[in-house]
Design a protein around this motif. Structure first.
Motif, PDB file in Angstrom:
ATOM      1  N   MET A 177      12.414   6.264  -5.165  1.00 26.67           N
ATOM      2  CA  MET A 177      12.735   5.169  -4.276  1.00 26.67           C
ATOM      3  C   MET A 177      12.374   5.521  -2.840  1.00 26.67           C
ATOM      4  O   MET A 177      11.906   4.644  -2.113  1.00 26.67           O
ATOM      5  CB  MET A 177      14.217   4.795  -4.387  1.00 26.67           C
ATOM      6  N   HIS A 178      12.588   6.773  -2.467  1.00 27.11           N
ATOM      7  CA  HIS A 178      12.275   7.152  -1.082  1.00 27.11           C
ATOM      8  C   HIS A 178      10.778   7.098  -0.810  1.00 27.11           C
ATOM      9  O   HIS A 178      10.356   6.681   0.276  1.00 27.11           O
ATOM     10  CB  HIS A 178      12.844   8.534  -0.753  1.00 27.11           C
ATOM     11  N   ALA A 179       9.970   7.488  -1.779  1.00 27.85           N
ATOM     12  CA  ALA A 179       8.513   7.402  -1.599  1.00 27.85           C
ATOM     13  C   ALA A 179       8.093   5.943  -1.448  1.00 27.85           C
ATOM     14  O   ALA A 179       7.238   5.620  -0.610  1.00 27.85           O
ATOM     15  CB  ALA A 179       7.799   8.047  -2.780  1.00 27.85           C
ATOM     16  N   ALA A 180       8.693   5.054  -2.227  1.00 28.07           N
ATOM     17  CA  ALA A 180       8.371   3.627  -2.123  1.00 28.07           C
ATOM     18  C   ALA A 180       8.844   3.058  -0.788  1.00 28.07           C
ATOM     19  O   ALA A 180       8.161   2.223  -0.183  1.00 28.07           O
ATOM     20  CB  ALA A 180       8.993   2.864  -3.290  1.00 28.07           C
ATOM     21  N   LEU A 181       9.997   3.510  -0.307  1.00 28.87           N
ATOM     22  CA  LEU A 181      10.489   3.067   1.000  1.00 28.87           C
ATOM     23  C   LEU A 181       9.547   3.542   2.106  1.00 28.87           C
ATOM     24  O   LEU A 181       9.216   2.783   3.019  1.00 28.87           O
ATOM     25  CB  LEU A 181      11.910   3.582   1.242  1.00 28.87           C
ATOM     26  N   THR A 182       9.091   4.768   2.012  1.00 30.56           N
ATOM     27  CA  THR A 182       8.143   5.311   2.986  1.00 30.56           C
ATOM     28  C   THR A 182       6.839   4.507   2.972  1.00 30.56           C
ATOM     29  O   THR A 182       6.289   4.183   4.031  1.00 30.56           O
ATOM     30  CB  THR A 182       7.871   6.799   2.703  1.00 30.56           C
ATOM     31  N   ALA A 183       6.349   4.177   1.786  1.00 33.37           N
ATOM     32  CA  ALA A 183       5.118   3.385   1.672  1.00 33.37           C
ATOM     33  C   ALA A 183       5.312   1.990   2.258  1.00 33.37           C
ATOM     34  O   ALA A 183       4.415   1.455   2.923  1.00 33.37           O
ATOM     35  CB  ALA A 183       4.685   3.296   0.216  1.00 33.37           C
ATOM     36  N   ARG A 184       6.494   1.399   2.049  1.00 31.82           N
ATOM     37  CA  ARG A 184       6.785   0.077   2.628  1.00 31.82           C
ATOM     38  C   ARG A 184       6.769   0.165   4.145  1.00 31.82           C
ATOM     39  O   ARG A 184       6.228  -0.703   4.821  1.00 31.82           O
ATOM     40  CB  ARG A 184       8.138  -0.432   2.131  1.00 31.82           C
ATOM     41  N   ARG A 185       7.368   1.212   4.675  1.00 32.02           N
ATOM     42  CA  ARG A 185       7.390   1.389   6.133  1.00 32.02           C
ATOM     43  C   ARG A 185       5.976   1.555   6.688  1.00 32.02           C
ATOM     44  O   ARG A 185       5.660   1.016   7.740  1.00 32.02           O
ATOM     45  CB  ARG A 185       8.242   2.598   6.490  1.00 32.02           C
ATOM     46  N   ALA A 186       5.143   2.292   5.980  1.00 31.91           N
ATOM     47  CA  ALA A 186       3.766   2.512   6.431  1.00 31.91           C
ATOM     48  C   ALA A 186       2.969   1.212   6.422  1.00 31.91           C
ATOM     49  O   ALA A 186       2.111   1.003   7.284  1.00 31.91           O
ATOM     50  CB  ALA A 186       3.082   3.563   5.566  1.00 31.91           C
ATOM     51  N   ALA A 187       3.237   0.335   5.470  1.00 32.25           N
ATOM     52  CA  ALA A 187       2.498  -0.918   5.348  1.00 32.25           C
ATOM     53  C   ALA A 187       3.059  -2.028   6.236  1.00 32.25           C
ATOM     54  O   ALA A 187       2.380  -3.024   6.479  1.00 32.25           O
ATOM     55  CB  ALA A 187       2.510  -1.379   3.892  1.00 32.25           C
ATOM     56  N   ALA A 188       4.257  -1.856   6.745  1.00 32.34           N
ATOM     57  CA  ALA A 188       4.938  -2.920   7.483  1.00 32.34           C
ATOM     58  C   ALA A 188       4.185  -3.452   8.692  1.00 32.34           C
ATOM     59  O   ALA A 188       4.168  -4.664   8.911  1.00 32.34           O
ATOM     60  CB  ALA A 188       6.342  -2.466   7.883  1.00 32.34           C
ATOM     61  N   PRO A 189       3.567  -2.620   9.513  1.00 30.79           N
ATOM     62  CA  PRO A 189       2.923  -3.172  10.720  1.00 30.79           C
ATOM     63  C   PRO A 189       1.861  -4.235  10.436  1.00 30.79           C
ATOM     64  O   PRO A 189       1.667  -5.140  11.237  1.00 30.79           O
ATOM     65  CB  PRO A 189       2.301  -1.942  11.388  1.00 30.79           C
ATOM     66  N   ALA A 190       1.191  -4.145   9.306  1.00 29.44           N
ATOM     67  CA  ALA A 190       0.138  -5.111   9.003  1.00 29.44           C
ATOM     68  C   ALA A 190       0.688  -6.472   8.590  1.00 29.44           C
ATOM     69  O   ALA A 190       0.061  -7.488   8.822  1.00 29.44           O
ATOM     70  CB  ALA A 190      -0.768  -4.562   7.907  1.00 29.44           C
ATOM     71  N   ALA A 191       1.861  -6.490   7.986  1.00 33.13           N
ATOM     72  CA  ALA A 191       2.474  -7.732   7.492  1.00 33.13           C
ATOM     73  C   ALA A 191       1.466  -8.554   6.696  1.00 33.13           C
ATOM     74  O   ALA A 191       1.266  -9.729   6.947  1.00 33.13           O
ATOM     75  CB  ALA A 191       3.066  -8.537   8.638  1.00 33.13           C
TER      76      ALA A 191
END
Length: 111
Positions: A1-15
């Motif tokens: 779950m933490h790896a997926a949360l990290t990936a979500r955070r990395a992708a967030a700026p692009a929206a």
């Protein structure tokens, strides 16, 4: 779950669609944490419709205009609740996030 949360955070700026894919992957990891094969299969079947709806939602609502890290705190709280085995807290966090999203959509309809 933490790896997926990290990936979500990395992708967030692009929206963009990559952000949606990362968000869905995080939710899939939460579903997998339930160790319920029926729920996992059901979520897998639901993903294409969910993805389509979330991509359309991005077109309707500029989620990053007001909140550049949209939903990050809630998603982190969800991961922590699942990790700690607290289903009531996980439910509370998920419902609060859904209510906030629905509130944005309702407010948009009045503008």
């Amino acid at each position: 779950m933490h790896a997926a949360l990290t990936a979500r955070r990395a992708a967030a700026p692009a929206a963009d669609a990559a952000f949606i894919d990362a968000d869905i992957a995080l939710h899939a990891s939460v579903v997998a944490a339930a160790h319920n094969p029926v729920l996992t299969d059901l979520f897998g079947e639901f993903v294409p419709a969910l993805r389509e709806g979330l991509v359309a939602l991005l077109d309707l609502v500029d989620i990053h205009r007001e909140e550049s890290d949209h939903g990050d705190a809630a998603h982190e709280a969800l991961v922590l609740a699942v990790e700690s085995g607290d289903p009531e807290e996980a439910e509370r966090v998920a419902l609060a996030e859904l209510e906030a999203t629905f509130g944005r959509l309702k407010g948009r309809g009045r503008a």
